[in-house]
Scaffold this motif. Structure first.
Motif, PDB file in Angstrom:
ATOM      1  N   PRO A  70      94.294 124.948  89.682  1.00  0.00           N
ATOM      2  CA  PRO A  70      95.514 125.727  89.936  1.00  0.00           C
ATOM      3  C   PRO A  70      95.197 127.092  90.548  1.00  0.00           C
ATOM      4  CG  PRO A  70      95.592 124.706  87.773  1.00  0.00           C
ATOM      5  CD  PRO A  70      94.209 124.480  88.297  1.00  0.00           C
ATOM      6  N   PHE A  71      95.983 127.477  91.534  1.00  0.00           N
ATOM      7  CA  PHE A  71      95.707 128.739  92.218  1.00  0.00           C
ATOM      8  C   PHE A  71      95.899 129.936  91.288  1.00  0.00           C
ATOM      9  CE2 PHE A  71      96.212 132.217  95.194  1.00  0.00           C
ATOM     10  CZ  PHE A  71      95.283 131.906  96.171  1.00  0.00           C
ATOM     11  N   PHE A  72      96.805 129.815  90.318  1.00  0.00           N
ATOM     12  CA  PHE A  72      97.038 130.960  89.427  1.00  0.00           C
ATOM     13  C   PHE A  72      95.809 131.239  88.556  1.00  0.00           C
ATOM     14  CE2 PHE A  72      98.411 127.440  86.711  1.00  0.00           C
ATOM     15  CZ  PHE A  72      97.876 127.769  85.479  1.00  0.00           C
ATOM     16  N   VAL A  73      94.998 130.197  88.294  1.00  0.00           N
ATOM     17  CA  VAL A  73      93.753 130.415  87.552  1.00  0.00           C
ATOM     18  C   VAL A  73      92.788 131.220  88.415  1.00  0.00           C
ATOM     19  CG1 VAL A  73      91.741 129.284  86.512  1.00  0.00           C
ATOM     20  CG2 VAL A  73      94.035 128.305  86.201  1.00  0.00           C
ATOM     21  N   LEU A  74      92.646 130.819  89.674  1.00  0.00           N
ATOM     22  CA  LEU A  74      91.768 131.529  90.597  1.00  0.00           C
ATOM     23  C   LEU A  74      92.243 132.961  90.813  1.00  0.00           C
ATOM     24  CD1 LEU A  74      89.247 130.766  92.299  1.00  0.00           C
ATOM     25  CD2 LEU A  74      90.795 130.312  94.198  1.00  0.00           C
ATOM     26  N   GLN A  75      93.545 133.144  90.977  1.00  0.00           N
ATOM     27  CA  GLN A  75      94.095 134.482  91.191  1.00  0.00           C
ATOM     28  C   GLN A  75      93.929 135.358  89.958  1.00  0.00           C
ATOM     29  OE1 GLN A  75      95.880 135.655  94.227  1.00  0.00           O
ATOM     30  NE2 GLN A  75      95.251 137.508  93.142  1.00  0.00           N
ATOM     31  N   GLY A  76      94.139 134.775  88.773  1.00  0.00           N
ATOM     32  CA  GLY A  76      93.994 135.552  87.543  1.00  0.00           C
ATOM     33  C   GLY A  76      92.580 136.043  87.329  1.00  0.00           C
ATOM     34  N   ILE A  77      91.589 135.186  87.544  1.00  0.00           N
ATOM     35  CA  ILE A  77      90.192 135.601  87.373  1.00  0.00           C
ATOM     36  C   ILE A  77      89.799 136.589  88.463  1.00  0.00           C
ATOM     37  CG2 ILE A  77      87.801 134.774  87.339  1.00  0.00           C
ATOM     38  CD1 ILE A  77      88.805 132.219  86.089  1.00  0.00           C
ATOM     39  N   TYR A  78      90.325 136.404  89.666  1.00  0.00           N
ATOM     40  CA  TYR A  78      90.064 137.365  90.749  1.00  0.00           C
ATOM     41  C   TYR A  78      90.594 138.746  90.354  1.00  0.00           C
ATOM     42  CZ  TYR A  78      90.811 139.871  95.133  1.00  0.00           C
ATOM     43  OH  TYR A  78      90.833 140.834  96.113  1.00  0.00           O
ATOM     44  N   ASP A  79      91.808 138.805  89.814  1.00  0.00           N
ATOM     45  CA  ASP A  79      92.399 140.082  89.423  1.00  0.00           C
ATOM     46  C   ASP A  79      91.587 140.763  88.326  1.00  0.00           C
ATOM     47  OD1 ASP A  79      94.432 139.671  91.244  1.00  0.00           O
ATOM     48  OD2 ASP A  79      95.802 138.794  89.772  1.00  0.00           O
ATOM     49  N   GLN A  87      88.516 145.672  97.844  1.00  0.00           N
ATOM     50  CA  GLN A  87      88.289 144.236  98.053  1.00  0.00           C
ATOM     51  C   GLN A  87      89.483 143.618  98.790  1.00  0.00           C
ATOM     52  OE1 GLN A  87      85.440 142.881  96.917  1.00  0.00           O
ATOM     53  NE2 GLN A  87      85.807 140.784  97.564  1.00  0.00           N
ATOM     54  N   PRO A  88      89.237 142.797  99.796  1.00  0.00           N
ATOM     55  CA  PRO A  88      90.363 142.148 100.498  1.00  0.00           C
ATOM     56  C   PRO A  88      91.118 141.211  99.571  1.00  0.00           C
ATOM     57  CG  PRO A  88      88.264 141.215 101.205  1.00  0.00           C
ATOM     58  CD  PRO A  88      87.940 142.411 100.370  1.00  0.00           C
ATOM     59  N   ALA A  89      92.307 140.848  99.976  1.00  0.00           N
ATOM     60  CA  ALA A  89      93.126 139.938  99.181  1.00  0.00           C
ATOM     61  C   ALA A  89      92.444 138.579  99.055  1.00  0.00           C
ATOM     62  CB  ALA A  89      94.504 139.784  99.811  1.00  0.00           C
ATOM     63  N   LEU A  90      92.788 137.841  98.014  1.00  0.00           N
ATOM     64  CA  LEU A  90      92.163 136.546  97.761  1.00  0.00           C
ATOM     65  C   LEU A  90      92.421 135.569  98.909  1.00  0.00           C
ATOM     66  CD1 LEU A  90      90.646 134.595  95.950  1.00  0.00           C
ATOM     67  CD2 LEU A  90      92.781 134.145  94.724  1.00  0.00           C
ATOM     68  N   THR A  91      93.630 135.574  99.463  1.00  0.00           N
ATOM     69  CA  THR A  91      93.921 134.667 100.575  1.00  0.00           C
ATOM     70  C   THR A  91      93.084 135.013 101.806  1.00  0.00           C
ATOM     71  OG1 THR A  91      95.805 136.080 101.158  1.00  0.00           O
ATOM     72  CG2 THR A  91      96.254 134.128  99.834  1.00  0.00           C
ATOM     73  N   THR A  92      92.809 136.292 102.009  1.00  0.00           N
ATOM     74  CA  THR A  92      91.965 136.710 103.132  1.00  0.00           C
ATOM     75  C   THR A  92      90.539 136.222 102.938  1.00  0.00           C
ATOM     76  OG1 THR A  92      93.335 138.694 103.440  1.00  0.00           O
ATOM     77  CG2 THR A  92      91.159 138.685 104.480  1.00  0.00           C
ATOM     78  N   MET A  93      90.043 136.284 101.712  1.00  0.00           N
ATOM     79  CA  MET A  93      88.695 135.797 101.420  1.00  0.00           C
ATOM     80  C   MET A  93      88.622 134.279 101.561  1.00  0.00           C
ATOM     81  SD  MET A  93      87.845 138.199  98.114  1.00  0.00           S
ATOM     82  CE  MET A  93      86.148 137.613  97.970  1.00  0.00           C
ATOM     83  N   LEU A  94      89.662 133.606 101.146  1.00  0.00           N
ATOM     84  CA  LEU A  94      89.679 132.148 101.270  1.00  0.00           C
ATOM     85  C   LEU A  94      89.775 131.714 102.728  1.00  0.00           C
ATOM     86  CD1 LEU A  94      91.959 131.166  98.264  1.00  0.00           C
ATOM     87  CD2 LEU A  94      89.527 130.667  98.525  1.00  0.00           C
ATOM     88  N   LYS A  95      90.336 132.562 103.584  1.00  0.00           N
ATOM     89  CA  LYS A  95      90.396 132.239 105.009  1.00  0.00           C
ATOM     90  C   LYS A  95      88.987 132.067 105.573  1.00  0.00           C
ATOM     91  CE  LYS A  95      91.654 134.090 109.534  1.00  0.00           C
ATOM     92  NZ  LYS A  95      90.270 133.927 110.038  1.00  0.00           N
ATOM     93  N   ALA A  96      88.052 132.946 105.166  1.00  0.00           N
ATOM     94  CA  ALA A  96      86.667 132.820 105.633  1.00  0.00           C
ATOM     95  C   ALA A  96      86.064 131.492 105.194  1.00  0.00           C
ATOM     96  CB  ALA A  96      85.835 133.987 105.100  1.00  0.00           C
TER      97      ALA A  96
END
Length: 301
Positions: A45-54, A64-73
């Motif tokens: 689930p993306f909310f798990v990834l976003q929560g740990i990132y936060d 730090q760039p946004a998580l979606t920006t990092m995932l773009k790479a």
């Protein structure tokens, strides 16, 4: 397990843009890891990834760039299209594969027509004068547009440039599986079906490769054609989002005068030398006709 996987993903994408890092500079390993992270069975689930990132990168590194920006790479490594990915205004809500699906999705709603379109291959279109060219002004990443005007007499199907390799197959298969089992639009399935219609045979792959819309890394046109055909096998086509260009192509293909003019143009005047030869042949024919009538008329003068 999801926490450990999320931490690994965050570590990987955090090191990915850094040059000189042996963990991320191995391009083959990085692409294989990225490919593994878009498999449907490997999604978290993306909310798990976003929560740990936060709690980690987002807190420890303020710039730090946004998580979606990092995932773009990460997704850039497996993007089969020449056009770069764009994540502006893309809000993920499920997982990484869903994020990729949203990136490929148009930012406007396309017309849905529930009917099976008429299929014409690249070679069939070329025979009636329809050219296939790269689309440099994509309205969405998988856009296909048919251009024709009576003034230019240059019917052209424009489409995105795509690299055909094993990564292409895996990415499309997982996106199609995601569309088949989720309440989302079937844009990728439509694209795969459209490619299947255009590239029905190895000669079609060769024609599209010469046109610059396909770059095959499989070693043979047969392998590329078989791959494209197999991707759509046993897939349910619910909506076809290329109905407008396909209908316009069908009208041109079925039009007697337009089709035969295109065939005439392709056969006799598609190159300057052919045009010159045709013009010279017409002049010779007219001179011969004039001389013939002169010989008929001369005895009566």
């Amino acid at each position: 397990m999801m926490v450990m996987d999320a931490c690994y993903i965050l570590q990987f994408i955090d090191k990915l843009p850094i040059t000189g890092n042996p963990f991320s500079d191995n391009k083959l390993r990085s692409r294989n890891i990225a490919l593994d992270l878009v498999l449907l069975e490997n999604q978290i689930p993306f909310f798990v990834l976003q929560g740990i990132y936060d709690l980690t990168l987002g807190t420890l590194t303020p710039d730090q760039p946004a998580l979606t920006t990092m995932l773009k790479a990460l997704l850039d490594l497996i993007n089969p299209f020449e056009e770069p990915l764009r994540v502006q205004n893309v809000i993920p809500d499920d997982h990484i594969l869903g994020l990729l699906h949203k990136i490929y999705k148009p930012n406007f709603r396309l017309q849905e027509i529930k009917e099976i379109p008429t299929a014409h291959s690249a070679v069939e279109l070329d025979k009636v004068g329809v050219k296939i060219r790269p689309n440099k002004n994509l309205t969405w990443p998988m856009a296909m547009e048919f251009e024709y005007s009576l003034s230019s007499h240059k019917p052209t199907l424009r489409m995105p440039v795509v690299r055909i390799d094993n990564f292409f197959e895996v990415v499309l298969r997982n996106l199609i599986a995601y569309e088949q089992y989720s309440p989302v639009e079937n844009y990728v399935t439509s694209y795969a079906m459209a490619m299947h219609m255009l590239a029905a045979n190895p000669v079609d792959i060769a024609k599209m490769g010469k046109s610059g819309v396909i770059v095959s890394h499989l070693g043979s046109n047969e392998k590329a054609s078989d791959m494209i055909s197999s991707i759509c096998k046993n897939v349910n086509l619910q909506d076809f989002y290329y109905m407008e260009p396909w209908k316009n192509i069908g009208k041109y293909y079925d039009s007697y005068w337009l089709r035969n003019f295109g065939l005439f143009k392709r056969t006799y005047i598609d190159t300057p030398w052919k045009a010159i030869a045709l013009f010279a042949a017409i002049i010779v024919f007219l001179i011969t006709v004039i001389q013939f009538f002169r010989q008929l008329v001369t005895p009566f003068l």
